[in-house]
Design an enzyme around this catalytic site. Structure first.
Site, PDB file in Angstrom:
ATOM      1  N   ASN A 140       0.860  -1.182   0.000  1.00  0.00           N
ATOM      2  CA  ASN A 140       0.000   0.000   0.000  1.00  0.00           C
ATOM      3  C   ASN A 140       0.899   1.236   0.000  1.00  0.00           C
ATOM      4  OD1 ASN A 140      -1.803   2.026   0.495  1.00  0.00           O
ATOM      5  ND2 ASN A 140      -2.459   1.278   2.513  1.00  0.00           N
ATOM      6  N   LYS A 151       0.089   4.252  -0.311  1.00  0.00           N
ATOM      7  CA  LYS A 151      -0.578   5.419   0.295  1.00  0.00           C
ATOM      8  C   LYS A 151      -0.360   6.680  -0.563  1.00  0.00           C
ATOM      9  CE  LYS A 151      -0.295   3.152   4.720  1.00  0.00           C
ATOM     10  NZ  LYS A 151      -0.278   3.231   6.174  1.00  0.00           N
ATOM     11  N   HIS A 154      -9.567   0.789   5.106  1.00  0.00           N
ATOM     12  CA  HIS A 154      -8.261   1.049   5.732  1.00  0.00           C
ATOM     13  C   HIS A 154      -8.460   1.996   6.917  1.00  0.00           C
ATOM     14  CE1 HIS A 154      -4.223   2.456   6.438  1.00  0.00           C
ATOM     15  NE2 HIS A 154      -3.819   1.339   5.852  1.00  0.00           N
ATOM     16  N   GLU A 189      -6.895   4.492   7.899  1.00  0.00           N
ATOM     17  CA  GLU A 189      -6.773   5.926   7.621  1.00  0.00           C
ATOM     18  C   GLU A 189      -8.073   6.471   7.016  1.00  0.00           C
ATOM     19  OE1 GLU A 189      -3.083   5.363   5.570  1.00  0.00           O
ATOM     20  OE2 GLU A 189      -2.190   4.870   7.509  1.00  0.00           O
ATOM     21  N   GLU A 195      -5.369  -5.198  10.508  1.00  0.00           N
ATOM     22  CA  GLU A 195      -4.353  -4.165  10.722  1.00  0.00           C
ATOM     23  C   GLU A 195      -4.659  -3.413  12.018  1.00  0.00           C
ATOM     24  OE1 GLU A 195      -2.399  -2.942   6.819  1.00  0.00           O
ATOM     25  OE2 GLU A 195      -4.280  -1.847   6.907  1.00  0.00           O
ATOM     26  N   GLY A 221       2.197   2.235  10.689  1.00  0.00           N
ATOM     27  CA  GLY A 221       3.081   3.384  10.520  1.00  0.00           C
ATOM     28  C   GLY A 221       3.802   3.787  11.797  1.00  0.00           C
ATOM     29  N   SER A 237       3.354  -2.111  10.326  1.00  0.00           N
ATOM     30  CA  SER A 237       4.808  -2.111  10.576  1.00  0.00           C
ATOM     31  C   SER A 237       5.505  -3.413  10.198  1.00  0.00           C
ATOM     32  CB  SER A 237       5.110  -1.735  12.038  1.00  0.00           C
ATOM     33  OG  SER A 237       4.679  -0.414  12.283  1.00  0.00           O
TER      34      SER A 237
HETATM   35  P1  PGA Z   1       2.758   0.279   7.588  1.00  0.00           P
HETATM   36  O1  PGA Z   1       1.282   0.417   6.959  1.00  0.00           O
HETATM   37  O2  PGA Z   1       3.336  -1.010   7.023  1.00  0.00           O
HETATM   38  O3  PGA Z   1       3.493   1.479   7.143  1.00  0.00           O
HETATM   39  O4  PGA Z   1       2.566   0.185   9.055  1.00  0.00           O
HETATM   40  C1  PGA Z   1       0.455  -0.690   6.761  1.00  0.00           C
HETATM   41  C2  PGA Z   1      -0.846  -0.264   6.140  1.00  0.00           C
HETATM   42  O5  PGA Z   1      -1.324   0.820   6.449  1.00  0.00           O
HETATM   43  O6  PGA Z   1      -1.417  -0.994   5.327  1.00  0.00           O
END
Ligand code: PGA
Length: 323
Positions: A79, A81, A163, A165, A233, A239, A279
Site C-alpha cells: 500500500n 498510500k 483502511h 486511515e 491491521e 506506521g 509495521s
Molecule cells: P505500515 O502500513 O506497514 O506502514 O505500518 C500498513 C498499512 O497501512 O497498510
C-alpha cells in the site's frame, strides 16, 4: 474423545519429528500449539490437513509446500498510500521488475490513483494493481471520487477498503465501507477488506468486538466472499514501527477465521486469506509468516522499497514445510 485423538495425532507427528527434512521444523511447532488449544472440529481438520502434507516421502527428496490453516495462496500487498512522484515510482517499478519473487504468492501493489496508469504500463504482469479506495456506487456528480467502473476501465483488479486511515482520518463508517465493498465486487473488482482496533480498544479488551463488528458490516453487504482478502491491521501498529507480536496477530487471525466459520460458512473460513498489516518489514516478516493463520501481509512503508518488499513477499518460504 477429541482431545485424545488430537493428542495422539500430535504425538505421532512429534514421533516423525524432523525425520523427513530437518530444515523445515515449523510444522511440529504448529502441532504443539494445536495441542494446547481448545480442540474444536476445525482444529482437528487442520491437524489432518497438515498431516497429509507432512507424511514422510518414502526416502524421496523433500519438496517444500506452504502449510497454512486456510487453503488460500499466500498474498502480499503493498500500500503505497499518498507517496511517490513519477520519478520515484519509476525507480520502484524497475526494482520490482528486477526482483526475484517466489511463484507461489499473489502479489499486488497499490499506487495513488494518479500513478496507476504509469504503473500498469511499466510493471510486470506478475504483480497486480490495486486502488486505495473507490466510490460507493456508480460514478456521476461526486467531485473528487473515482468509481469502481473507472478502476476496471484502467485495468485495476483490486481495491483496498476500510483502511484505518479512511475510517479514522476521513471518517468512513462500517456501513459505508460494507456498501463500497459490495459495489466494487459487483464490478468485478476484488477487495482487500481492512479491519483492526485502536490502541484504546485493545487496552480495554475490545479487540475482538471491534474486529467482529467491522467484519459483520462486510458480511451484511457483500454478495460473496470469494474475491475478498481480509487484512487485519491493528491501528496502533500502522506506521508506528510497533508491529504486533506474531502471537498477537495469530490470536486475532484465528478468531476471525472462527467468526467466519460461525457466521458465514466453514468453506469461506477455510478458503479466505487473512493477511496482517502494521509495521511489517524485511526483518519481522518471517516470524509473522510462520503463524498458521497469517496468510500474507499488507505492507505500507516497507512497500516503498523494492528489495525489501520482495523480501516480504518471499517470506512465504518461512511457511514452507517438507512433504
Ligand atoms: P505500515 O502500513 O506497514 O506502514 O505500518 C500498513 C498499512 O497501512 O497498510
Amino acid at each position: 474423545m477429541a482431545a485424545s485423538a488430537s493428542t495422539s495425532l500430535a504425538s505421532q507427528l512429534s514421533g516423525l519429528g524432523s525425520l523427513a527434512c530437518p530444515q523445515y521444523s515449523g510444522l511440529r511447532h504448529a502441532f504443539f500449539k494445536q495441542e494446547q488449544r481448545s480442540l474444536s472440529d476445525a482444529h482437528l481438520s487442520q491437524l489432518h490437513r497438515h498431516l497429509r502434507v507432512a507424511s514422510p516421502s518414502g526416502g524421496k527428496a523433500c519438496r517444500a509446500v506452504v502449510a497454512m490453516a486456510g487453503t488460500g495462496k499466500f498474498f502480499v500487498g503493498g500500500n503505497w498510500k499518498c507517496n511517490g512522484t513519477k520519478d520515484s515510482i519509476s525507480t520502484l517499478v524497475s526494482d520490482l521488475n528486477s526482483a526475484n519473487i517466489e511463484s507461489d504468492v499473489d502479489v499486488v501493489v497499490s499506487p495513488p490513483y494518479l500513478y496507476i496508469d504509469q504503473v500498469k504500463s511499466s510493471l510486470t504482469d506478475r504483480i497486480e494493481i490495486s486502488a486505495q479506495n473507490c466510490w460507493v456506487g456508480k460514478g456521476g456528480a461526486y467531485t473528487g471520487e473515482i468509481s469502481a467502473e473507472q478502476l476496471k476501465d484502467i485495468g485495476c483488479k483490486w481495491v483496498i477498503l476500510g483502511h484505518s486511515e479512511r475510517r479514522h482520518v476521513i471518517g468512513e463508517n462500517d456501513e459505508f465501507i460494507g456498501k463500497k465493498a459490495a459495489y466494487a465486487l459487483n464490478q468485478d473488482i476484488k477487495v482487500i477488506a481492512c479491519i483492526g482496533e485502536l490502541l484504546e480498544e485493545r487496552e480495554s479488551g475490545k479487540t475482538f468486538d471491534v474486529c467482529f463488528k467491522q467484519l459483520k458490516a462486510f458480511a451484511d453487504s457483500v454478495p460473496s466472499w470469494e474475491n475478498i482478502v481480509i487484512a487485519y491491521e491493528p491501528v496502533w501498529a500502522i506506521g508506528t514501527g510497533k508491529v504486533a507480536t506474531p502471537e498477537q496477530a495469530q490470536e486475532v487471525h484465528s478468531a476471525v477465521r472462527d467468526w467466519l466459520k460461525k457466521n458465514v460458512s466453514a468453506e469461506v473460513a477455510s478458503s479466505i486469506r487473512i493477511i496482517y498489516g502494521g509495521s511489517v518489514n524485511g526483518s519481522n516478516c518471517d516470524e509473522l509468516a510462520k503463524q498458521e493463520d497469517i496468510d500474507g501481509f499488507l505492507v505500507g512503508g516497507a512497500s516503498l522499497k523494492g528489495p525489501e518488499f520482495a523480501k516480504i513477499v518471499n517470506s512465504v518460504t518461512a511457511k514452507k514445510v517438507a512433504a
